[in-house]
Write a protein that holds these residues in place. Sequence first.
Motif, short mmCIF file in Angstrom:
data_model
loop_
_atom_site.label_atom_id
_atom_site.label_comp_id
_atom_site.label_asym_id
_atom_site.label_seq_id
_atom_site.Cartn_x
_atom_site.Cartn_y
_atom_site.Cartn_z
N GLN A 3 2.89 -11.42 -4.35
CA GLN A 3 1.51 -11.39 -4.81
C GLN A 3 0.75 -10.08 -4.74
O GLN A 3 -0.22 -9.98 -5.17
N ARG A 4 1.70 -9.15 -4.08
CA ARG A 4 0.89 -7.80 -3.96
C ARG A 4 1.90 -6.94 -4.84
O ARG A 4 2.02 -5.59 -4.46
N GLU A 5 2.51 -7.47 -5.89
CA GLU A 5 3.30 -6.72 -6.66
C GLU A 5 4.44 -5.70 -6.34
O GLU A 5 4.89 -4.83 -6.77
N VAL A 6 5.06 -6.12 -4.77
CA VAL A 6 6.29 -5.48 -4.49
C VAL A 6 7.35 -6.19 -5.15
O VAL A 6 7.50 -7.74 -5.06
N PRO A 7 8.18 -5.57 -5.67
CA PRO A 7 9.35 -6.20 -6.56
C PRO A 7 10.57 -6.64 -5.64
O PRO A 7 11.69 -6.13 -5.93
N THR A 8 10.11 -7.64 -5.02
CA THR A 8 10.99 -8.31 -3.97
C THR A 8 11.89 -9.17 -4.73
O THR A 8 11.60 -10.09 -5.53
N LEU A 9 13.46 -9.45 -4.28
CA LEU A 9 14.46 -10.23 -4.83
C LEU A 9 15.25 -10.79 -3.46
O LEU A 9 15.27 -9.95 -2.67
N ASP A 41 0.70 -0.99 -0.08
CA ASP A 41 0.02 -0.04 0.02
C ASP A 41 0.75 1.12 0.08
O ASP A 41 0.45 2.22 -0.56
N SER A 42 1.84 1.18 0.64
CA SER A 42 2.72 2.51 0.73
C SER A 42 3.45 2.88 -0.69
O SER A 42 3.88 3.91 -0.94
N PHE A 43 3.76 1.52 -1.32
CA PHE A 43 4.21 1.63 -2.67
C PHE A 43 3.16 2.24 -3.75
O PHE A 43 3.42 3.00 -4.56
N ALA A 44 1.93 1.92 -3.46
CA ALA A 44 0.94 2.38 -4.59
C ALA A 44 0.21 3.52 -4.01
O ALA A 44 -0.82 3.97 -4.47
N ASP A 45 0.97 4.32 -3.10
CA ASP A 45 0.30 5.51 -2.47
C ASP A 45 0.18 6.62 -3.53
O ASP A 45 0.68 7.69 -3.23
N GLY A 46 -0.80 6.46 -4.31
CA GLY A 46 -1.15 7.64 -5.01
C GLY A 46 -0.32 7.89 -6.51
O GLY A 46 -0.92 8.90 -7.20
N SER A 47 0.79 7.43 -6.40
CA SER A 47 1.56 8.10 -7.68
C SER A 47 2.48 7.06 -8.02
O SER A 47 3.00 5.82 -7.48
N ASP A 48 3.17 7.04 -9.33
CA ASP A 48 4.21 6.03 -9.80
C ASP A 48 5.64 6.29 -8.85
O ASP A 48 6.34 5.43 -8.88
N GLU A 49 5.72 7.48 -8.20
CA GLU A 49 7.00 7.56 -7.47
C GLU A 49 6.95 6.75 -6.14
O GLU A 49 6.04 7.00 -5.51
N ARG A 50 7.99 6.42 -5.66
CA ARG A 50 8.11 5.61 -4.55
C ARG A 50 8.60 6.80 -3.71
O ARG A 50 9.64 6.86 -3.12
N ASP A 51 7.82 7.70 -3.38
CA ASP A 51 7.97 8.99 -2.48
C ASP A 51 8.61 8.80 -1.24
O ASP A 51 9.84 9.50 -0.86
N GLU A 52 7.88 8.06 -0.42
CA GLU A 52 8.60 8.15 1.06
C GLU A 52 9.69 7.30 1.35
O GLU A 52 10.44 7.32 2.13
N HIS A 53 9.87 6.12 0.43
CA HIS A 53 10.78 5.20 0.71
C HIS A 53 11.50 5.01 -0.64
O HIS A 53 11.27 3.87 -0.95
#
Length: 254
Positions: free
Chosen positions: A101-107, A35-47
Amino acid sequence: MTTVLKLGGSVITDKDRRETVDLPALEAAATAVADSFADGSDERDEHEDLVIVHGGGSYGHFHAEEHGVSTTTGTHDAHGALAIHDAMKRLNGHVLDAFGQREVPTLPVHPFSVGARDADGDLTFPLSSVRTMLDEGFVPVLHGDVVAHAGEGVTVVSGDELVVRLAEGLDADRVGLCSTVPGVLDTDDEVVPEIREFGDVAAALGGSDSTDVTGGMAAKVRSLLDLGAPAHIFGPDGIAPFLAGESPGTRIDG
Ligand code: IP8
């Protein structure tokens, strides 16, 4: 902005039942990050850059105890070392599934293949793979593990040690440790809002009461006090506010 977030092993597993994921807790954590990634913009602003570390919980710690391995006492038994490492890889697989599953690009980054300890126990942990993953837009996920240790064979490396190494090496701006408790608790079980030196809370901090070869809250506070950056210890409900730039739980700033 570089953020290091640790998910405690006791948050994402049932720490008293061998190799048992606490799926609702893991999914809630992954949702808060997504949710924090999807926070309203394409930019990962906070982190902009996020590194996740997770602990061992009922995966690594059961096996480490069975084989008599800690951060200082090692083994030369390859089967024992692999039992601990494989358990941590199984847990890491569950973590990657939940985030993926939540589209966070983890590796994954498996510390056994990256780090080593010298004869004094000091950890060397090159960060080039983590840095390159971040530069390429991924979220590296590291975990407590075992590492080769000069004179000891193989010893445990805790997620907390990795957090310190990552925070220093990446010059992190924010460090968060998600625990099962809402922060560091005083003797009245109230959250201590800020710790500036260990003496502030020494009386209130006991050891961990579950199987845990790397120490409980006291060890966490000590290692976070040594960091250059302020750190926060909070409960599962604190993940979303922490990633939004707030200061849930206890702020630790030595
Ligand atoms: O739970 C320990 O990591 P921690 C990992 O972060 C093992 O202390 C292998 C016991």
